[in-house]
Enzyme design. Structure first.
Site, PDB file in Angstrom:
ATOM      1  N   LYS A   9      45.107 -57.890  65.984  1.00 21.50           N
ATOM      2  CA  LYS A   9      45.799 -56.601  65.816  1.00 21.50           C
ATOM      3  C   LYS A   9      46.582 -56.601  64.508  1.00 21.50           C
ATOM      4  O   LYS A   9      46.504 -55.656  63.712  1.00 21.50           O
ATOM      5  CB  LYS A   9      46.749 -56.346  66.998  1.00 21.50           C
ATOM      6  CG  LYS A   9      46.026 -55.976  68.281  1.00 21.50           C
ATOM      7  CD  LYS A   9      46.951 -55.947  69.495  1.00 21.50           C
ATOM      8  CE  LYS A   9      46.133 -55.698  70.769  1.00 21.50           C
ATOM      9  NZ  LYS A   9      46.943 -55.683  71.991  1.00 21.50           N
TER      10      LYS A   9
ATOM     11  N   GLN B 252      52.697 -57.571  73.785  1.00 25.30           N
ATOM     12  CA  GLN B 252      51.429 -57.972  74.402  1.00 25.30           C
ATOM     13  C   GLN B 252      51.635 -58.336  75.876  1.00 25.30           C
ATOM     14  O   GLN B 252      52.547 -59.083  76.221  1.00 25.30           O
ATOM     15  CB  GLN B 252      50.834 -59.157  73.620  1.00 25.30           C
ATOM     16  CG  GLN B 252      49.442 -59.575  74.071  1.00 25.30           C
ATOM     17  CD  GLN B 252      48.357 -58.535  73.807  1.00 25.30           C
ATOM     18  OE1 GLN B 252      48.487 -57.674  72.924  1.00 25.30           O
ATOM     19  NE2 GLN B 252      47.274 -58.593  74.546  1.00 25.30           N
TER      20      GLN B 252
ATOM     21  N   ASP C 101      51.307 -48.262  72.266  1.00 26.04           N
ATOM     22  CA  ASP C 101      50.427 -48.694  73.350  1.00 26.04           C
ATOM     23  C   ASP C 101      50.207 -47.576  74.371  1.00 26.04           C
ATOM     24  O   ASP C 101      49.270 -47.628  75.163  1.00 26.04           O
ATOM     25  CB  ASP C 101      51.072 -49.876  74.090  1.00 26.04           C
ATOM     26  CG  ASP C 101      50.318 -51.174  73.881  1.00 26.04           C
ATOM     27  OD1 ASP C 101      49.105 -51.110  73.621  1.00 26.04           O
ATOM     28  OD2 ASP C 101      50.945 -52.237  73.985  1.00 26.04           O
TER      29      ASP C 101
END
Ligand code: GUN
Length: 300
Positions: free
Chosen positions: A56, A100, A123
């Site tokens: 990412k 994460q 997200d």
């Protein structure tokens, strides 16, 4: 099926999207203004998570965005994680904050997600983003569902009035993708069924799908007998299975038994190279979107 299925090239679509975003970031740089920034926070040393986080951050810097990784030890307290998030909520340099998942057991995931400013929720996991998604308001869409919808649109797979069956009810994929395809909008307007492990006869549902979305997390779970002739099959699975012939000792397979399901489909996503690469492209897109929203607000 007599006609060969179309193999959906997520790698190519994702690369096109990253290229489009890079042009925009290059343009910002040419104007000598701030560029979008993403901070990725990871707690612990799960190898798969570490590899996702690095990919990412790398994708982010490759298109010229500001990118930072915060790798925290597994015993980091919830309190210090929350205060780190708060410092990035206030930072003028970072538009997107990604923590994460999964987190170590001693940290409350819900609390962490809610701590991220809804404005920086790239997200799309914050309850505000999720609520907006369900009521059909424009918001940050979670990256994997958004990637799936983008592939369906770019490949012109008809959704209106079609039966979409989602296997898997996670907050990251199953629930949001089902709600996105349900909206009365172009590229959606589907009749949606969500099914899961408690179904007595899962294949009774999957066999009626015009579009089958597999987000279960079990290697080769969807077999040919579970798929209707001519269905579009979207495989969200990323499963490591042992493979002695590979240098790493494992290979990545999806939730769909690709080899046997392939010939029954009209469209199919491969693993790897289908949905996977789209997740990161959508994350970059959300980071750019967060930057635009924040910048507009400052100018207003
Ligand atoms: N873990 C698995 N998928 C994701 C994702 O899309 N975002 C975050 N933050 N964690 C994940």
């Amino acid at each position: 099926m007599d006609i060969m299925p179309v193999i959906i090239d997520g790698k190519k679509v994702a690369s096109d999207i990253r290229g489009e975003l890079k042009e925009k970031v290059d343009w910002l740089r040419s104007l000598n203004v701030r560029v979008p920034g993403l901070v990725t926070i990871m707690v612990g040393d799960n190898p798969a998570s570490q590899s996702y986080v690095k990919s990412k951050a790398k994708a982010c810097s490759e298109i010229g965005m500001l990118s930072k990784i915060e790798m925290l030890p597994a015993d980091t307290s919830e309190e210090s994680l929350l205060s780190l998030i708060d410092s990035y909520n206030a930072s003028p340099d970072y538009d997107g904050i990604l923590v994460q998942l999964p987190l170590p057991k001693h940290i409350n995931e819900e609390k962490v997600i809610e701590k991220i400013s809804a404005q920086k929720d790239v997200d799309g996991f914050h309850p505000v983003s999720m609520g907006n998604l369900v009521i059909g308001k424009n918001t940050f869409y979670p990256c994997t569902p958004n990637g799936i919808v983008e592939l369906i649109k770019r490949y012109k797979i008809e959704t209106s009035g079609k039966h979409v069956v989602v296997v898997g009810r996670s907050n990251i994929v199953g629930k949001p993708v089902a709600n996105m395809l349900l909206q009365k909008k172009e590229g959606a307007n589907a009749v949606v069924t969500i099914c899961h492990s408690a179904a007595a006869d899962l294949s009774a549902y999957t066999k009626t799908a015009d579009i089958l979305i597999a987000a279960i997390g079990k290697a080769n779970f969807i077999t040919a007998g579970m798929v209707k002739d001519g269905a579009a099959v979207i495989d969200v699975g990323i499963n490591r299975v042992e493979d002695a012939s590979s240098q790493k000792g494992y290979k990545i397979v999806g939730d769909v038994d690709y080899e046997n399901v392939f010939s029954k489909t009209s469209f199919i996503t491969p693993v790897p190279g289908g949905v996977g690469p789209m997740t990161i492209a959508m994350l970059l897109q959300n980071t750019f979107l967060a930057y635009i929203k924040i910048t507009k607000q400052k100018l207003a």
